[in-house]
Design a protein around this motif. Structure first.
Motif, short mmCIF file in Angstrom:
data_model
loop_
_atom_site.label_atom_id
_atom_site.label_comp_id
_atom_site.label_asym_id
_atom_site.label_seq_id
_atom_site.Cartn_x
_atom_site.Cartn_y
_atom_site.Cartn_z
N GLU A 151 25.22 91.33 23.98
CA GLU A 151 24.97 91.28 25.44
C GLU A 151 24.77 92.79 25.89
OE1 GLU A 151 24.47 89.33 29.15
OE2 GLU A 151 24.40 88.74 27.20
N LEU A 152 25.82 93.44 25.77
CA LEU A 152 25.96 94.99 26.28
C LEU A 152 24.98 95.90 25.53
CD1 LEU A 152 27.56 95.82 28.51
CD2 LEU A 152 29.09 96.77 26.75
N TYR A 153 24.58 95.89 24.31
CA TYR A 153 23.92 97.00 23.74
C TYR A 153 22.55 96.39 23.23
CZ TYR A 153 28.61 99.21 23.72
OH TYR A 153 29.73 99.92 24.22
N GLY A 154 22.45 95.22 23.08
CA GLY A 154 20.95 94.92 22.64
C GLY A 154 21.03 94.36 21.14
N ASN A 155 21.76 94.81 20.32
CA ASN A 155 21.93 94.31 19.03
C ASN A 155 23.68 94.03 18.71
OD1 ASN A 155 23.33 96.64 17.12
ND2 ASN A 155 21.76 97.57 18.48
N ASP A 156 23.75 93.34 17.62
CA ASP A 156 25.26 92.92 17.48
C ASP A 156 26.09 93.58 16.60
OD1 ASP A 156 24.25 91.72 15.25
OD2 ASP A 156 24.39 89.67 16.03
N SER A 157 25.48 94.59 16.17
CA SER A 157 26.16 95.56 14.79
C SER A 157 27.37 96.22 15.36
CB SER A 157 25.16 96.41 14.40
OG SER A 157 25.91 97.32 13.46
N LEU A 158 28.34 96.22 14.76
CA LEU A 158 29.63 96.75 15.08
C LEU A 158 29.77 98.21 14.36
CD1 LEU A 158 30.55 93.63 15.75
CD2 LEU A 158 32.60 94.86 16.43
N LEU A 164 41.50 90.59 11.26
CA LEU A 164 40.47 91.05 12.20
C LEU A 164 40.14 92.54 11.86
CD1 LEU A 164 38.49 90.83 14.42
CD2 LEU A 164 40.53 91.44 16.14
N VAL A 165 41.35 93.38 11.68
CA VAL A 165 41.05 94.79 11.29
C VAL A 165 40.51 95.06 9.90
CG1 VAL A 165 42.33 97.04 10.48
CG2 VAL A 165 43.37 95.52 12.44
N LYS A 166 40.64 93.98 9.10
CA LYS A 166 39.80 94.00 7.60
C LYS A 166 38.43 93.82 7.90
CE LYS A 166 39.83 91.94 3.14
NZ LYS A 166 38.20 91.94 3.26
N ILE A 167 38.04 92.77 8.81
CA ILE A 167 36.82 92.51 8.92
C ILE A 167 35.79 93.48 9.69
CG2 ILE A 167 35.11 90.97 10.60
CD1 ILE A 167 37.23 88.56 10.20
N LEU A 168 36.55 94.11 10.40
CA LEU A 168 35.94 95.38 11.28
C LEU A 168 35.91 96.51 10.44
CD1 LEU A 168 37.78 95.15 14.74
CD2 LEU A 168 35.58 94.65 14.58
N ARG A 169 36.60 96.67 9.66
CA ARG A 169 36.59 97.85 8.80
C ARG A 169 35.41 97.85 7.68
NH1 ARG A 169 36.38 101.98 9.30
NH2 ARG A 169 37.49 103.14 7.57
N ASP A 170 35.27 96.52 7.26
CA ASP A 170 34.36 96.11 6.32
C ASP A 170 32.96 96.20 7.19
OD1 ASP A 170 36.18 95.59 4.38
OD2 ASP A 170 36.20 93.48 4.69
N GLU A 171 32.96 96.04 8.38
CA GLU A 171 31.68 96.19 9.20
C GLU A 171 31.61 97.83 9.53
OE1 GLU A 171 29.35 94.04 10.25
OE2 GLU A 171 30.43 92.86 8.61
N LYS A 172 32.37 98.53 9.04
CA LYS A 172 32.25 100.04 9.28
C LYS A 172 32.32 100.36 10.85
CE LYS A 172 30.68 100.90 5.14
NZ LYS A 172 31.17 99.59 4.44
N ALA A 173 33.30 99.72 11.41
CA ALA A 173 33.91 100.10 12.98
C ALA A 173 34.72 100.98 12.56
CB ALA A 173 34.13 98.82 13.60
N ALA A 229 47.66 100.43 8.67
CA ALA A 229 47.00 101.67 8.79
C ALA A 229 46.35 102.14 7.72
CB ALA A 229 47.61 102.81 9.65
N LYS A 230 47.34 102.34 6.67
CA LYS A 230 47.07 102.86 5.24
C LYS A 230 46.16 102.06 4.53
CE LYS A 230 49.31 104.69 1.16
NZ LYS A 230 50.59 105.17 0.66
N LYS A 231 46.38 100.68 4.64
CA LYS A 231 45.65 99.73 3.79
C LYS A 231 44.22 99.61 4.03
CE LYS A 231 46.11 94.71 2.49
NZ LYS A 231 46.98 93.57 2.84
N TYR A 232 43.88 99.75 5.42
CA TYR A 232 42.57 99.54 5.84
C TYR A 232 41.83 100.83 6.30
CZ TYR A 232 44.04 94.67 5.65
OH TYR A 232 44.57 93.59 5.11
N GLY A 233 42.37 101.97 6.09
CA GLY A 233 41.81 103.03 7.03
C GLY A 233 41.76 103.17 8.26
N ALA A 234 42.71 102.57 8.89
CA ALA A 234 42.69 102.39 10.36
C ALA A 234 43.59 103.72 11.14
CB ALA A 234 43.11 101.21 10.93
N GLU A 235 43.52 103.84 12.42
CA GLU A 235 44.24 105.07 12.73
C GLU A 235 45.39 104.32 13.80
OE1 GLU A 235 43.83 108.89 15.89
OE2 GLU A 235 42.21 108.29 14.46
N ALA A 236 46.54 104.67 13.30
CA ALA A 236 47.57 104.20 14.15
C ALA A 236 48.01 104.75 15.47
CB ALA A 236 49.09 104.29 13.36
#
Length: 361
Positions: A171-178, A195-204, A220-227
């Motif tokens: 809706e906001l950006y015209g395509n739904d890629s994260l 959800l973190v796993k899905i988002l990281r798999d999608e390269k968010a 954070a360590k498991k999925y490469g997220a920033e705490a």
């Protein structure tokens, strides 16, 4: 301890929210103090999880179960499920007060509703607890896969939130890629971590926050997220803020601090006040994907178990959250109303339409 100043105020709350029935459950032998709230059964039996929480007061517990049960009615309606809305809460510390006897006694209270209310796990309860309840009543779902149930609903719930996010991004950006989008996930319990796993798999790019610091470091360590520290989440610029813990984190104070374009998360009742804060978000230009629309994956998982659907069908129903969210955002834009108002309008229309059908029987 009184629930309110008078019994009239209890009935006024029920009338204001449109509830059908409230059941107060008390058993001195087990220490059980619980409330079952049945909001509406137009579309089918009321289904809702049992939450165990150490509420500060009985009044707070009643307020919570009333809001949560109404949200379940709307959640089922807008996602096309033939279920009504209900919820149950057990007052107590789930780590200290929960035991087999208490849960089985609670199961007896559910049995006495004769199928009008069906429960499942929620905050403070788990599939093993549902097994105890099942020993006393058939009206429970979310059972372990090992005994023929649908198993852990968290991955399905996370997928639903992700589909809602994608609809909001579209809706906001015209395509739904994260890919490349920045997301703050507040609360990394079962749903939040999935959800973190899905988002990281999608390269968010994902920031995560939780009051449990050990869990925060592990995820954070498991999925490469920033705490990030719990009190710093509103200081970060992000495309999406995703509340996945308790409700009411979107309020006057936090809206004034928010630096995001979209709010889309799994927590229930994210807006402290639907009308006031829905409008505030709209005025600030923040797109809100209504929580009960996009966090319906867990409910869909339980519904599928009741209906005997395959895993494939469960996933299809969950992926439909994308279109349900798109429809809400389109109506919000077309009628110049907040997204929560638009969602309520769609949900209420389906219930009203089915009531008309039933009245003609």
């Amino acid at each position: 301890m009184p629930l309110q100043n008078s019994t009239e105020s209890i009935f006024s709350q029920l009338e204001a929210l449109g509830h059908k029935k409230i059941v107060f459950c008390s058993d001195p032998d087990t220490g059980l103090r619980a409330i079952i709230a049945i909001h509406d059964t137009t579309l089918g039996p009321a289904l809702g999880g049992t939450r165990m929480w150490a509420y500060k007061s009985e009044a707070e517990a009643l307020s919570d179960v009333l809001r949560l049960s109404k949200a379940m009615t709307y959640k089922a309606s807008i996602n096309g499920l033939n279920l009504g809305g209900g919820k149950a809460i057990i007052i107590g510390d789930s780590h200290r007060d929960k035991n087999e006897a208490l849960l089985r006694k609670f199961g007896r209270f559910i049995k006495n509703q004769n199928g009008e209310f069906i429960t499942a796990e929620d905050v403070g309860t788990n599939p093993r607890d549902m097994e105890y309840i099942r020993m006393e009543t058939q009206y429970v779902t979310g059972m372990p896969e090992s005994i023929g149930g649908s198993g852990d609903p968290a991955p399905v719930a996370a997928l639903g939130v992700f589909m809602g996010m994608k609809a909001a991004v579209k809706e906001l950006y015209g395509n739904d890629s994260l890919a490349g989008k920045t997301v703050i996930v507040q609360g990394i319990g079962h749903v939040g971590e999935n959800l973190v796993k899905i988002l990281r798999d999608e390269k968010a790019k994902v920031y995560i926050s939780d009051i449990n610091e050990d869990l925060l470091r592990q995820v954070a360590k498991k999925y490469g997220a920033e705490a990030i520290a719990h009190n710093n989440i509103f200081d970060i610029d992000a495309d999406i803020y995703s509340p996945c813990a308790m409700g009411a984190t979107v309020n006057t104070q936090t809206i004034n601090k928010l630096n995001c374009a979209i709010i889309a998360g799994s927590a229930n009742n994210q807006l402290e006040d639907e009308q006031v804060h829905g409008q505030m978000l709209r005025e600030k230009g923040i797109l809100f994907a209504p929580d009960y629309v996009i966090n319906a994956g867990g409910l869909i998982n339980c519904y599928s178990e009741l209906m005997g659907f395959t895993k494939k069908r469960t996933m299809q129903l969950t992926e439909n959250i994308y279109e349900a969210t798109r429809n809400v955002l389109k109506l919000s834009k077309a009628e110049n109303i907040s997204s929560i108002e638009a969602a309520n309008k769609i949900a209420e229309k389906r219930i009203a339409d089915i009531k008309k059908v039933k009245s003609s029987y």
